[in-house]
Design a protein around this motif. Structure first.
Motif, PDB file in Angstrom:
ATOM      1  N   LYS A   1       0.839  -1.192   0.000  1.00  0.00           N
ATOM      2  CA  LYS A   1       0.000   0.000   0.000  1.00  0.00           C
ATOM      3  C   LYS A   1       0.880   1.250   0.000  1.00  0.00           C
ATOM      4  CE  LYS A   1      -0.335   0.235   5.059  1.00  0.00           C
ATOM      5  NZ  LYS A   1      -1.244   0.343   6.213  1.00  0.00           N
ATOM      6  N   THR A   2       0.242   2.403  -0.140  1.00  0.00           N
ATOM      7  CA  THR A   2       0.984   3.669  -0.100  1.00  0.00           C
ATOM      8  C   THR A   2       0.884   4.280   1.299  1.00  0.00           C
ATOM      9  OG1 THR A   2      -0.955   4.909  -0.857  1.00  0.00           O
ATOM     10  CG2 THR A   2       0.578   4.118  -2.543  1.00  0.00           C
TER      11      THR A   2
ATOM     12  N   VAL B   1       3.622   9.051  -5.331  1.00  0.00           N
ATOM     13  CA  VAL B   1       2.545   8.754  -6.265  1.00  0.00           C
ATOM     14  C   VAL B   1       1.898  10.035  -6.772  1.00  0.00           C
ATOM     15  CG1 VAL B   1       0.315   7.592  -6.532  1.00  0.00           C
ATOM     16  CG2 VAL B   1       2.141   6.525  -5.187  1.00  0.00           C
ATOM     17  N   ASN B   2       1.788  11.037  -5.895  1.00  0.00           N
ATOM     18  CA  ASN B   2       1.100  12.271  -6.271  1.00  0.00           C
ATOM     19  C   ASN B   2       2.035  13.340  -6.834  1.00  0.00           C
ATOM     20  OD1 ASN B   2       2.355  12.556  -3.823  1.00  0.00           O
ATOM     21  ND2 ASN B   2       0.825  13.949  -2.955  1.00  0.00           N
ATOM     22  N   THR B   3       3.342  13.084  -6.859  1.00  0.00           N
ATOM     23  CA  THR B   3       4.309  14.018  -7.449  1.00  0.00           C
ATOM     24  C   THR B   3       5.303  13.212  -8.263  1.00  0.00           C
ATOM     25  OG1 THR B   3       4.110  15.431  -5.488  1.00  0.00           O
ATOM     26  CG2 THR B   3       5.943  15.877  -6.981  1.00  0.00           C
ATOM     27  N   ASN B   4       5.310  13.433  -9.564  1.00  0.00           N
ATOM     28  CA  ASN B   4       6.083  12.571 -10.461  1.00  0.00           C
ATOM     29  C   ASN B   4       7.588  12.721 -10.305  1.00  0.00           C
ATOM     30  OD1 ASN B   4       3.701  11.575 -11.588  1.00  0.00           O
ATOM     31  ND2 ASN B   4       3.615  13.211 -13.125  1.00  0.00           N
ATOM     32  N   ASP B   5       8.069  13.913  -9.934  1.00  0.00           N
ATOM     33  CA  ASP B   5       9.505  14.167  -9.959  1.00  0.00           C
ATOM     34  C   ASP B   5      10.197  13.892  -8.630  1.00  0.00           C
ATOM     35  OD1 ASP B   5       8.217  16.191  -8.660  1.00  0.00           O
ATOM     36  OD2 ASP B   5       9.473  17.805  -9.478  1.00  0.00           O
ATOM     37  N   ILE B   6       9.529  13.251  -7.676  1.00  0.00           N
ATOM     38  CA  ILE B   6      10.141  12.953  -6.379  1.00  0.00           C
ATOM     39  C   ILE B   6      10.333  11.455  -6.241  1.00  0.00           C
ATOM     40  CG2 ILE B   6       9.847  13.040  -3.881  1.00  0.00           C
ATOM     41  CD1 ILE B   6       8.441  15.662  -4.149  1.00  0.00           C
ATOM     42  N   SER B   7      11.603  11.056  -6.176  1.00  0.00           N
ATOM     43  CA  SER B   7      11.941   9.653  -5.997  1.00  0.00           C
ATOM     44  C   SER B   7      13.281   9.582  -5.290  1.00  0.00           C
ATOM     45  CB  SER B   7      11.997   8.931  -7.340  1.00  0.00           C
ATOM     46  OG  SER B   7      12.334   7.571  -7.175  1.00  0.00           O
ATOM     47  N   ASP B   8      13.418   8.669  -4.354  1.00  0.00           N
ATOM     48  CA  ASP B   8      14.661   8.539  -3.598  1.00  0.00           C
ATOM     49  C   ASP B   8      14.944   7.052  -3.394  1.00  0.00           C
ATOM     50  OD1 ASP B   8      16.913   9.254  -2.251  1.00  0.00           O
ATOM     51  OD2 ASP B   8      15.896  10.541  -0.788  1.00  0.00           O
ATOM     52  N   SER B   9      16.223   6.710  -3.294  1.00  0.00           N
ATOM     53  CA  SER B   9      16.587   5.301  -3.147  1.00  0.00           C
ATOM     54  C   SER B   9      17.671   5.150  -2.094  1.00  0.00           C
ATOM     55  CB  SER B   9      17.064   4.723  -4.485  1.00  0.00           C
ATOM     56  OG  SER B   9      18.199   5.436  -4.949  1.00  0.00           O
ATOM     57  N   TYR B  10      17.814   3.910  -1.599  1.00  0.00           N
ATOM     58  CA  TYR B  10      18.809   3.615  -0.567  1.00  0.00           C
ATOM     59  C   TYR B  10      19.343   2.200  -0.821  1.00  0.00           C
ATOM     60  CZ  TYR B  10      21.035   3.615   4.040  1.00  0.00           C
ATOM     61  OH  TYR B  10      21.934   3.594   5.063  1.00  0.00           O
ATOM     62  N   ASP B  11      20.654   2.078  -0.871  1.00  0.00           N
ATOM     63  CA  ASP B  11      21.280   0.765  -1.088  1.00  0.00           C
ATOM     64  C   ASP B  11      21.536   0.075   0.248  1.00  0.00           C
ATOM     65  OD1 ASP B  11      21.364   1.012  -3.869  1.00  0.00           O
ATOM     66  OD2 ASP B  11      23.233   2.174  -3.775  1.00  0.00           O
ATOM     67  N   ALA B  12      21.051  -1.136   0.372  1.00  0.00           N
ATOM     68  CA  ALA B  12      21.227  -1.917   1.607  1.00  0.00           C
ATOM     69  C   ALA B  12      21.736  -3.312   1.242  1.00  0.00           C
ATOM     70  CB  ALA B  12      19.920  -1.985   2.381  1.00  0.00           C
ATOM     71  N   VAL B  13      21.803  -4.180   2.227  1.00  0.00           N
ATOM     72  CA  VAL B  13      22.220  -5.564   1.988  1.00  0.00           C
ATOM     73  C   VAL B  13      21.170  -6.519   2.557  1.00  0.00           C
ATOM     74  CG1 VAL B  13      24.684  -5.073   1.935  1.00  0.00           C
ATOM     75  CG2 VAL B  13      23.591  -5.594   4.122  1.00  0.00           C
TER      76      VAL B  13
END
Length: 471
Positions: free
Chosen positions: A417-418, A455-467
């Protein structure tokens, strides 16, 4: 700094004039004479910078306060950009830049901060101007006013002066508070007597100390209370240019009527340089603790030199080496201290520019559960537990969906879910990632990437590298 007796040039004239002066306030408050000149103009420009202090809290940006230090919510808003504790390094670099700038300016030209920008200097200047309007703008006029009998006019002038002083002091306190809360709402709370207790404390503190320091203590604050006034002295070197009296040209001093004498110096002992000094020192006695390097004595002396048709520069900005050794001032690019200061400031500016240009509207972090590192399920699958935290730095709510990538066979349990993240808030989310038994392989550490997408803003995305950890 070398002793005078060790310098192989003629300096006896400076030796005989040198006298250390300390203003203890026993002779009353200093009321400096105001006169026009290039350094007075520079001082006025420096004082005008403080208008930003009073105007800044009332600037608006997208319907909100443009600059706001929101301490309760741990946020700093700057023209639509929000900084959080995670971005403190940018603020630290900014403060470092100004701190080194202060040191560099002191190394180059002495206490120019004190002379042109210091709040104590500026507020004292304003208070003395107001005092001059009501009680006389020269020491003689003020002494006459003070000695005059108490009349309705004298009382009204006294009341008017102190009333304006108090209004300025109160505005100083209110404005300080306005940088930390909505400025317009602050005024409404003050007039309705519903302002929080910290606001009243700040107002009272600033009103009292501004009124007392600028109205009564004045230059004594610089002499006895300000630690920076004492620290600046150790930042000087023999290349630092400071307001100085050219004794070899000016001595022996005497009245204008004796200027025709061949043995007569250029100084006519008019004492105008003393009259205009905000701290009341005599620059002709050498560099003093009270000198704030404002250059007003230079304006005064130059005006006199013009009238008696003598070259300007009897009092001028000059270095110790120039006056005592006859050595020209070294260019700034050849002074190691200035070069080091400049490099630090340049690195600070680069860091600040990088920080502001790479700010993300979100701050995303993933914390791996350590106890236990993994769990073997009854069907043989390996499960790792993570806590996802996303900070919303924008001014609107974000609807976030989380996904994983990098470990193709893995899947998330419980993130179908969001999640709504309000402005300035963090919503912790628990993510259970499983890897089927037949996909585990021989490696114990597997790269995995978590992605948070609005979902409501197309230009916002963030990522995190884990193990992902397996047995």
């Amino acid at each position: 700094m070398s002793k005078l007796i060790d310098i192989p040039v003629k300096v006896e004239v400076y030796d005989t004039l040198t006298e250390w002066e300390v203003n203890t306030g026993e002779h009353g408050k200093i009321l400096p004479k105001r006169m026009k000149g290039r350094f007075r103009t520079l001082k006025n420009f420096g004082m005008a910078i403080w208008l930003i202090y009073f105007i800044g809290p009332y600037l608006r940006w997208n319907g909100k306060q443009a600059v706001l230090f929101d301490i309760p919510n741990q946020q700093f808003h700057l023209f639509g950009l929000s900084l959080f504790p995670q971005d403190i390094w940018v603020l630290s670099l900014t403060l470092l830049f100004f701190a080194i700038l202060l040191a560099a300016a002191t190394s180059i030209a002495g206490r120019v901060f004190c002379g042109y920008f210091c709040f104590q200097t500026v507020w004292t200047e304003v208070f003395t101007i107001i005092e001059g309007k009501f009680e006389g703008n020269t020491p003689q006029k003020r002494a006459k006013f003070q000695a005059a009998p108490w009349t309705i006019k004298k009382v009204s002038n006294k009341v008017a002066k102190h009333s304006i002083w108090l209004v300025i002091a109160m505005l100083t306190g209110i404005t300080f508070s306005a940088w930390f809360t909505d400025s317009f709402q602050l005024w409404a709370d003050i007039f309705s007597l519903t302002a929080p207790l910290p606001v009243w404390i700040v107002m009272g503190t600033f009103t009292f100390f501004t009124y007392w320091f600028a109205g009564f203590m004045r230059e004594q604050v610089c002499f006895w209370l300000c630690p920076y006034a004492r620290l600046q002295g150790v930042m000087y070197d023999q290349e630092t240019v400071l307001p100085a009296y050219d004794a070899e040209r000016g001595e022996p001093r005497g009245k204008l009527s004796r200027q025709e004498s061949k043995n007569q110096g250029a100084c006519i002992d008019c004492k105008l340089c003393v009259a205009v000094c905000p701290t009341g020192i005599d620059i002709r006695k050498g560099q003093q603790e009270g000198c704030i390097t404002c250059g007003l004595c230079i304006d005064a002396c130059d005006s006199v030199m013009d009238k008696i048709e003598q070259p300007r520069g009897l009092i001028r900005y000059a270095s110790y080496k120039e006056l005592y050794k006859g050595i020209p001032t070294v260019p700034l690019i050849k002074r190691p201290r200035v070069i080091v200061y400049s490099l630090i400031m340049l690195l600070s500016v680069i860091g600040v520019i990088y920080g502001f240009s790479t700010f993300s509207p979100t701050e995303f972090s993933v914390i791996h559960e350590r106890k236990p590192l993994f769990i073997r399920m009854s069907n043989g699958d390996i499960q790792n537990k993570y806590t996802l935290k996303l900070l919303n730095k924008t001014d609107s709510s974000l609807e976030i969906r989380y996904q994983i990538s990098g470990l193709e066979a893995a899947f998330i349990d419980g993130l179908d879910k969001t999640y709504i993240v309000e402005p300035g808030k963090i919503v912790p989310v628990t993510a259970l990632v499983r890897l089927p038994m037949n996909q585990q392989g021989k490696e114990t550490l597997h790269d995995i990437r978590f992605t948070a997408t609005s979902v409501n803003t197309n230009d916002i995305s963030d990522s995190y590298d884990a193990v992902f950890i397996t047995p």
